[in-house]
Design a protein around this motif. Structure first.
Motif: not given
Length: 258
Positions: A97, A103, A108, A112
């Motif tokens: 992140g 994050h 997000a 990821i």
């Protein structure tokens, strides 16, 4: 383009690089090879902007990289060092992140997860970074730099600078890294990789640069650089290129797709 103009680096009275010119083109993979102490990692640090040259300059689309704001430079180039230390007890998702600049949001988290799957670490997001093997850590940081460029400027090529990206990896994951580098180039990005393995270099490079004693000894397509005479001059070892050895041998080029 990402370009090094007549770079010279001197430290403590020693010349590490001497008049090096190098171009990293979008849509292509440039690989730097050479013996220990040739100046490969020093060159990558200058290209990354981590160090200032004694003379010469590095430009991105004609602008000196040291004239660019760090945040803007980070949106255009991402650096994978030989080793990266993480001082805190981060999770794998938190490390990746960092590259995305975000994050915790659903978007997000999904990004990821996709990045970890690309580097063959699916489901690793919740694991602690320090619990991973060296090769797994290397692939986490590869996911981070891929995410950094994915989150960067749109409509402008991003540049991957990779310092020995296969050093801690088994054959399968070495080939994975090479494939991801080639995919990045195929999508219009530029790649500069420092490699020790000449077979891997021959396999991936569009343009090969041989450094020796801080100078460019030879450059061009792999077949032009990887010759008996050039390698003898660069590495001080007389080798016979493309000759079959007496015993068993394995080349990455011989691996078949599953």
């Amino acid at each position: 383009m990402y370009e090094a103009h007549d770079l010279t680096l001197r430290l403590q009275g020693k010349t590490l690089l001497d008049g090096v010119h190098l171009v990293v083109k979008p849509g292509a993979v440039t690989v730097v090879v050479g013996p220990n102490g040739a100046g490969k990692s020093s060159l990558l640090k200058l290209l990354a902007g981590e160090r200032h040259p004694t003379s010469g300059r590095v430009t991105l689309d004609g602008t000196d990289i040291h004239a660019l704001a760090p945040a803007r430079l980070a949106r255009r180039r991402a650096v994978l060092p030989q080793a990266a230390e993480v001082a805190f007890a981060f999770s794998v998702a938190e490390v990746v992140g960092i590259g995305l600049g975000a994050h915790g949001t659903a978007r997000a988290e999904a990004a990821i997860g996709d990045l970890l799957a690309r580097v063959d670490l699916p489901g690793f997001g919740g694991r602690r970074y320090e619990s991973l093997s060296g090769g797994e850590r290397q692939r986490v940081h590869l996911a981070r730099v891929l995410g950094q460029l994915a989150a960067g400027e749109t409509g402008a090529p991003g540049y991957l600078l990779l310092d020995e990206p296969t050093s801690s990896l088994d054959l399968s994951h070495q080939l994975l890294v090479l494939r991801l580098a080639r995919e990045h180039a195929a999508e219009g990005g530029g790649v500069l990789a420092v490699l020790h393995d000449l077979n891997l270099a021959a396999m991936i490079a569009d343009h090969l640069v041989l450094l020796a004693a801080g100078r460019v000894l030879a450059e061009g397509p792999p077949a032009q650089v990887l010759t008996d005479d050039v390698l003898a001059a660069g590495f001080g070892v007389r080798v016979r290129v493309s000759r079959v050895p007496a015993g068993p041998f394995i080349l990455p080029q011989s691996v078949e797709d599953a």
